[in-house]
Design an enzyme around this catalytic site. Sequence first.
Site, PDB file in Angstrom:
ATOM      1  N   LYS A   1      -1.529  -7.017  -9.010  1.00  0.00           N
ATOM      2  CA  LYS A   1      -2.474  -7.067  -7.900  1.00  0.00           C
ATOM      3  C   LYS A   1      -2.245  -5.786  -7.107  1.00  0.00           C
ATOM      4  CE  LYS A   1      -3.533  -9.242  -3.476  1.00  0.00           C
ATOM      5  NZ  LYS A   1      -3.388  -7.965  -2.749  1.00  0.00           N
TER       6      LYS A   1
ATOM      7  N   SER B   1       5.406  -7.924   3.498  1.00  0.00           N
ATOM      8  CA  SER B   1       5.928  -8.450   4.749  1.00  0.00           C
ATOM      9  C   SER B   1       6.844  -9.643   4.505  1.00  0.00           C
ATOM     10  CB  SER B   1       4.773  -8.868   5.669  1.00  0.00           C
ATOM     11  OG  SER B   1       4.174 -10.053   5.197  1.00  0.00           O
TER      12      SER B   1
ATOM     13  N   PHE C   1       0.798  -1.225   0.000  1.00  0.00           N
ATOM     14  CA  PHE C   1       0.000   0.000   0.000  1.00  0.00           C
ATOM     15  C   PHE C   1       0.831   1.275   0.000  1.00  0.00           C
ATOM     16  CE2 PHE C   1       0.596  -0.701   4.628  1.00  0.00           C
ATOM     17  CZ  PHE C   1       1.022   0.571   5.021  1.00  0.00           C
TER      18      PHE C   1
ATOM     19  N   GLU D   1       9.594  -4.315  12.602  1.00  0.00           N
ATOM     20  CA  GLU D   1       9.129  -3.204  11.776  1.00  0.00           C
ATOM     21  C   GLU D   1       7.794  -2.674  12.296  1.00  0.00           C
ATOM     22  OE1 GLU D   1       9.524  -2.478   7.137  1.00  0.00           O
ATOM     23  OE2 GLU D   1       7.789  -3.760   7.572  1.00  0.00           O
TER      24      GLU D   1
ATOM     25  N   CYS E   1      10.096   1.212   3.606  1.00  0.00           N
ATOM     26  CA  CYS E   1      11.103   0.257   4.051  1.00  0.00           C
ATOM     27  C   CYS E   1      12.489   0.868   4.115  1.00  0.00           C
ATOM     28  CB  CYS E   1      11.113  -0.970   3.145  1.00  0.00           C
ATOM     29  SG  CYS E   1      11.611  -0.620   1.448  1.00  0.00           S
TER      30      CYS E   1
END
Length: 505
Positions: free
Chosen positions: A176, A230, A151, A386, A285
Amino acid sequence: MAVERKKYCAGGEWKDSKTTKWMEVTDSSTGEVIAEVPCCTEEEVEEAIAAAAAAFPEWSMLSLSKRTQMMFKWRDVLVEHLDELTVLCAKELGKNLVEARGDILKAIEPTELACATPYISQGTASLQVTTGFDTASYRMPLGVVAGIVPFNFPAMIPWGWMVPLAIATGNTVVLKAASYTPLTSMRILELFYEEAGFPKGVVNLVTCSRKESEMFLTDPRIKAVTFVGSTDIGKHIYSVAAAHGKRVQAQTEAKNHALVLEDCDLESTVNAIINSTFGCAGMRCMALPVIVVQNSIADKFVALLKEKAQALKVGCAYDPETKLGPVVTAKHKQFVCDWIQKGIDEGAELVLDGRDIVVPGYENGFFVGPTILDKVTADMSVGDCEIFGPVTVIKRVDTFEEGLAIMNANRFANGSAIFTQNGYYARQFELLSDGGMVGINVGIPVPSAYFPFSGNKDSFFGDQHVLGLDGVRFYTRAKTVTKHWYDEHSRKKVMDTWEGTVERV
């Protein structure tokens, strides 16, 4: 007012889904539902894959020069719609306008790289490798590529990291899109067909759950899967898709550390860390959520960091004055706030608390203010997992060696940074840090698109990273051709078992 229900795209056509499950997209600054996207059925995902497979033969055989000309045109379309896409990105995700604009620009940059595909995808060749034999190696497209998108970068990741090099090298794509932030990607796909004029089916788009997207990992028409998300899901995708003979690049979680030494330029260092740790509300990230600072300057550093963090204006993402926008959803806000409390429960010292911030006029927005947790130790999970929010933790050390050891002990190794004026320590850090992307007095050492985004350890699973020449190699396979033409001499020569073998003196 009725909320718009979005469609999926297969074969260049936007189609109504037959699903009974719809997923909400919110304006992160207001909490208002601005659209619903379908959780596409397995039949609809299959339709998108079939459309990509049907488009591949013609697209892959189109000349490099024609594909490149289309990439040049596509780049110009993105530039023309930069302002429109910036606002849309800010609204559905929560990035401030400067950050959202950067998201779009980071989709344009790899598109410019893809315009060089005729050069960067060249193979190699040698004449007379052995007597009468010539050998050439070419880079060939794979087929259909699946892109599974997170996202946090709705433009850069699908339309920068995934699509440009994939299609420029002759592949077709099924995306996707992220269900939380699909609108920017959908609008870009509309422009891709309507204004850039790409052939139908070159890029297709669905929104669905993990259940339906499992098809990408097993369908024989999909030749490669590129994923960002993830670590647990990345490991699953890597293991299942690879077991089905597919190429995989899985960019996963991070917990980037910065080492701040006592000889750093303190003001500049804090400014860089404010940008890297709180920029994009920490939802990237390559954020710097952990600062490892020498004890000799730690108190001074933390005081200055708090002062500058408190000065950040938290507000509506599309307010030009906003420096820190909301996080993406109410659920994610709760996730971040739970981690802050966990850090306190583990024994960290709360220096700055952003959990109860309220923005006047936007009381229902998903805001978390800048948060600082100090004196975090090795036994605290808040310093190693995280969080993906505007939360910074401070680890204190006495020496360079102690700091480097703490950083390298983390299971993630996406990026790392050092702030120092000492050339010896900078070089040692460059040499010994586990981070795949290393910054020296640079808080966000993301390379330009001409170099690979090169995470390590549990931050990446695969062989070739995104972007740079790694990206070209990921989206292509080698085909090596050996040629021989008969002449009067070779016709009479008796062929041995190893035809064309290298001659020995």
